[in-house]
Design a protein around this motif. Structure first.
Motif, PDB file in Angstrom:
ATOM      1  N   ALA A  87      -0.089  15.892  32.334  1.00  0.00           N
ATOM      2  CA  ALA A  87       0.112  14.856  31.319  1.00  0.00           C
ATOM      3  C   ALA A  87      -1.162  14.612  30.517  1.00  0.00           C
ATOM      4  O   ALA A  87      -1.120  14.447  29.285  1.00  0.00           O
ATOM      5  CB  ALA A  87       0.567  13.559  31.987  1.00  0.00           C
ATOM      6  N   VAL A  88      -2.323  14.595  31.187  1.00  0.00           N
ATOM      7  CA  VAL A  88      -3.592  14.384  30.487  1.00  0.00           C
ATOM      8  C   VAL A  88      -3.873  15.539  29.525  1.00  0.00           C
ATOM      9  O   VAL A  88      -4.283  15.326  28.370  1.00  0.00           O
ATOM     10  CB  VAL A  88      -4.745  14.217  31.498  1.00  0.00           C
ATOM     11  CG1 VAL A  88      -6.095  14.270  30.786  1.00  0.00           C
ATOM     12  CG2 VAL A  88      -4.605  12.901  32.242  1.00  0.00           C
ATOM     13  N   LEU A  89      -3.666  16.767  29.969  1.00  0.00           N
ATOM     14  CA  LEU A  89      -3.902  17.931  29.108  1.00  0.00           C
ATOM     15  C   LEU A  89      -2.936  17.951  27.928  1.00  0.00           C
ATOM     16  O   LEU A  89      -3.313  18.275  26.799  1.00  0.00           O
ATOM     17  CB  LEU A  89      -3.774  19.214  29.922  1.00  0.00           C
ATOM     18  CG  LEU A  89      -4.838  19.434  31.007  1.00  0.00           C
ATOM     19  CD1 LEU A  89      -4.564  20.716  31.777  1.00  0.00           C
ATOM     20  CD2 LEU A  89      -6.237  19.454  30.399  1.00  0.00           C
ATOM     21  N   THR A  90      -1.690  17.600  28.184  1.00  0.00           N
ATOM     22  CA  THR A  90      -0.708  17.550  27.095  1.00  0.00           C
ATOM     23  C   THR A  90      -1.058  16.464  26.086  1.00  0.00           C
ATOM     24  O   THR A  90      -0.977  16.670  24.869  1.00  0.00           O
ATOM     25  CB  THR A  90       0.699  17.303  27.655  1.00  0.00           C
ATOM     26  OG1 THR A  90       1.017  18.314  28.613  1.00  0.00           O
ATOM     27  CG2 THR A  90       1.736  17.314  26.548  1.00  0.00           C
ATOM     28  N   GLY A  91      -1.462  15.277  26.606  1.00  0.00           N
ATOM     29  CA  GLY A  91      -1.859  14.203  25.708  1.00  0.00           C
ATOM     30  C   GLY A  91      -3.086  14.553  24.892  1.00  0.00           C
ATOM     31  O   GLY A  91      -3.181  14.212  23.699  1.00  0.00           O
ATOM     32  N   ALA A  92      -4.046  15.243  25.496  1.00  0.00           N
ATOM     33  CA  ALA A  92      -5.248  15.646  24.766  1.00  0.00           C
ATOM     34  C   ALA A  92      -4.927  16.658  23.671  1.00  0.00           C
ATOM     35  O   ALA A  92      -5.590  16.698  22.631  1.00  0.00           O
ATOM     36  CB  ALA A  92      -6.274  16.227  25.742  1.00  0.00           C
ATOM     37  N   ALA A  93      -3.912  17.488  23.904  1.00  0.00           N
ATOM     38  CA  ALA A  93      -3.524  18.465  22.890  1.00  0.00           C
ATOM     39  C   ALA A  93      -2.779  17.817  21.733  1.00  0.00           C
ATOM     40  O   ALA A  93      -2.794  18.324  20.609  1.00  0.00           O
ATOM     41  CB  ALA A  93      -2.657  19.555  23.523  1.00  0.00           C
ATOM     42  N   VAL A  94      -2.123  16.688  22.005  1.00  0.00           N
ATOM     43  CA  VAL A  94      -1.338  16.019  20.970  1.00  0.00           C
ATOM     44  C   VAL A  94      -2.200  15.097  20.117  1.00  0.00           C
ATOM     45  O   VAL A  94      -2.095  15.073  18.890  1.00  0.00           O
ATOM     46  CB  VAL A  94      -0.180  15.227  21.610  1.00  0.00           C
ATOM     47  CG1 VAL A  94       0.540  14.374  20.561  1.00  0.00           C
ATOM     48  CG2 VAL A  94       0.795  16.177  22.275  1.00  0.00           C
ATOM     49  N   SER A 130      -0.823   8.640  28.708  1.00  0.00           N
ATOM     50  CA  SER A 130      -1.050   7.644  27.653  1.00  0.00           C
ATOM     51  C   SER A 130      -2.466   7.091  27.669  1.00  0.00           C
ATOM     52  O   SER A 130      -3.070   6.876  26.617  1.00  0.00           O
ATOM     53  CB  SER A 130      -0.054   6.491  27.796  1.00  0.00           C
ATOM     54  OG  SER A 130      -0.217   5.848  29.054  1.00  0.00           O
ATOM     55  N   GLY A 131      -3.014   6.862  28.858  1.00  0.00           N
ATOM     56  CA  GLY A 131      -4.341   6.255  28.948  1.00  0.00           C
ATOM     57  C   GLY A 131      -5.466   7.218  29.240  1.00  0.00           C
ATOM     58  O   GLY A 131      -6.625   6.811  29.314  1.00  0.00           O
ATOM     59  N   ARG A 132      -5.150   8.496  29.436  1.00  0.00           N
ATOM     60  CA  ARG A 132      -6.149   9.519  29.778  1.00  0.00           C
ATOM     61  C   ARG A 132      -6.892   9.144  31.058  1.00  0.00           C
ATOM     62  O   ARG A 132      -8.092   9.353  31.178  1.00  0.00           O
ATOM     63  CB  ARG A 132      -7.140   9.726  28.633  1.00  0.00           C
ATOM     64  CG  ARG A 132      -6.545  10.068  27.312  1.00  0.00           C
ATOM     65  CD  ARG A 132      -5.834  11.438  27.331  1.00  0.00           C
ATOM     66  NE  ARG A 132      -5.571  11.869  25.973  1.00  0.00           N
ATOM     67  CZ  ARG A 132      -4.513  11.514  25.279  1.00  0.00           C
ATOM     68  NH1 ARG A 132      -3.597  10.712  25.827  1.00  0.00           N
ATOM     69  NH2 ARG A 132      -4.323  11.940  24.052  1.00  0.00           N
ATOM     70  N   MET A 133      -6.183   8.555  32.012  1.00  0.00           N
ATOM     71  CA  MET A 133      -6.778   8.179  33.298  1.00  0.00           C
ATOM     72  C   MET A 133      -6.287   9.148  34.361  1.00  0.00           C
ATOM     73  O   MET A 133      -5.096   9.402  34.461  1.00  0.00           O
ATOM     74  CB  MET A 133      -6.387   6.741  33.663  1.00  0.00           C
ATOM     75  CG  MET A 133      -6.877   5.702  32.676  1.00  0.00           C
ATOM     76  SD  MET A 133      -6.305   4.033  33.086  1.00  0.00           S
ATOM     77  CE  MET A 133      -4.561   4.153  32.688  1.00  0.00           C
ATOM     78  N   LEU A 134      -7.196   9.653  35.168  1.00  0.00           N
ATOM     79  CA  LEU A 134      -6.822  10.652  36.154  1.00  0.00           C
ATOM     80  C   LEU A 134      -7.241  10.260  37.567  1.00  0.00           C
ATOM     81  O   LEU A 134      -6.401  10.008  38.435  1.00  0.00           O
ATOM     82  CB  LEU A 134      -7.422  12.009  35.782  1.00  0.00           C
ATOM     83  CG  LEU A 134      -6.991  13.203  36.640  1.00  0.00           C
ATOM     84  CD1 LEU A 134      -5.483  13.355  36.630  1.00  0.00           C
ATOM     85  CD2 LEU A 134      -7.660  14.474  36.160  1.00  0.00           C
ATOM     86  N   VAL A 135      -8.556  10.191  37.810  1.00  0.00           N
ATOM     87  CA  VAL A 135      -9.047   9.894  39.152  1.00  0.00           C
ATOM     88  C   VAL A 135      -8.594   8.505  39.585  1.00  0.00           C
ATOM     89  O   VAL A 135      -8.123   8.302  40.711  1.00  0.00           O
ATOM     90  CB  VAL A 135     -10.577  10.012  39.214  1.00  0.00           C
ATOM     91  CG1 VAL A 135     -11.081   9.661  40.608  1.00  0.00           C
ATOM     92  CG2 VAL A 135     -11.021  11.411  38.826  1.00  0.00           C
TER      93      VAL A 135
END
Length: 213
Positions: A192-199, A161-166
């Motif tokens: 989750a980040v890759l899926t959110g970026a694709a959506v 949801s927030g595109r936060m990883l590190v």
């Protein structure tokens, strides 16, 4: 609805593992008797109107601050502690409340509620895998723990949801204080980040800024 105590849930777990090992349908009563002197506590579980050390699942998830409710979801070692129907009902309530409050001009954060939502989804998946392993007779001492699945689900929800990883990787490892959880947490958050970026092109917080204009 009041459910059984943590001690009885642990006895049921021992009974399932015993059945897997030797195939005997030993009653959980002897397991419970073997645990008579053992005190098993579930932090932040609310008794509400329950007695005899029993607690109310919905009260533990909905009638206390979200950080304490998240810790209940993260409880490990007791896979049958929280019934799936109660978790599903709490999940629906939290999703509806987040939809309402996310667009309001009030200081209501979304980080902890999203941890709760992800924790609910993760624990439901953990219960599903635990049930499959239990019914297939492949349940051993290293069983699928819904508490760990809840932790991974919460991390994936926040990352997607927030595109936060590190940042989230460091936070979740600090919460668990266990480096062994780093691989599944990192894998879940990257996915989750890759899926959110694709959506969608931006994260939740970026989209909320556009809505507020």
């Amino acid at each position: 609805q009041c459910i059984c105590t943590a001690k009885e849930v642990y006895a049921q777990l021992l009974d399932n593992i015993t059945y897997t090992y030797d195939g005997s349908s030993s009653s959980s009563e002897w397991n419970y008797q073997a645990l008579e002197g053992l005190h098993i506590d579930v932090p932040h579980a609310k008794e509400y109107r329950c007695t005899d050390e029993r607690f109310n699942v919905l009260a533990s998830l909905l009638l206390q601050p979200a950080p304490q409710a998240v810790k209940v979801l993260f409880t490990q070692g007791l896979p049958e502690l929280l019934p799936s129907t109660h978790i599903l009902l709490a999940l629906v309530v939290y999703v509806c409340l987040c939809v309402i409050t996310s667009g309001m001009a009030v200081s209501s954060g979304l980080m902890v509620p999203f941890m709760f939502i992800g924790g609910c989804v993760g624990r439901l998946l953990g219960i599903l895998f635990y049930t499959i392993a239990s019914e297939s007779g492949s349940l051993m001492e290293t069983y699928p723990d819904p508490g760990l699945y809840a932790l991974v689900g919460a991390a994936a929800m926040l990352a997607g949801s927030g595109r936060m990883l590190v940042f989230l990787t460091v936070v979740m490892i600090e919460i668990t204080n266990n480096l062994a959880y780093a691989p599944p947490l990192t894998l879940a958050m990257v996915t989750a980040v890759l899926t959110g970026a694709a959506v969608s092109s931006g994260g939740l917080y970026h989209n909320l800024l556009h809505v507020a204009k």
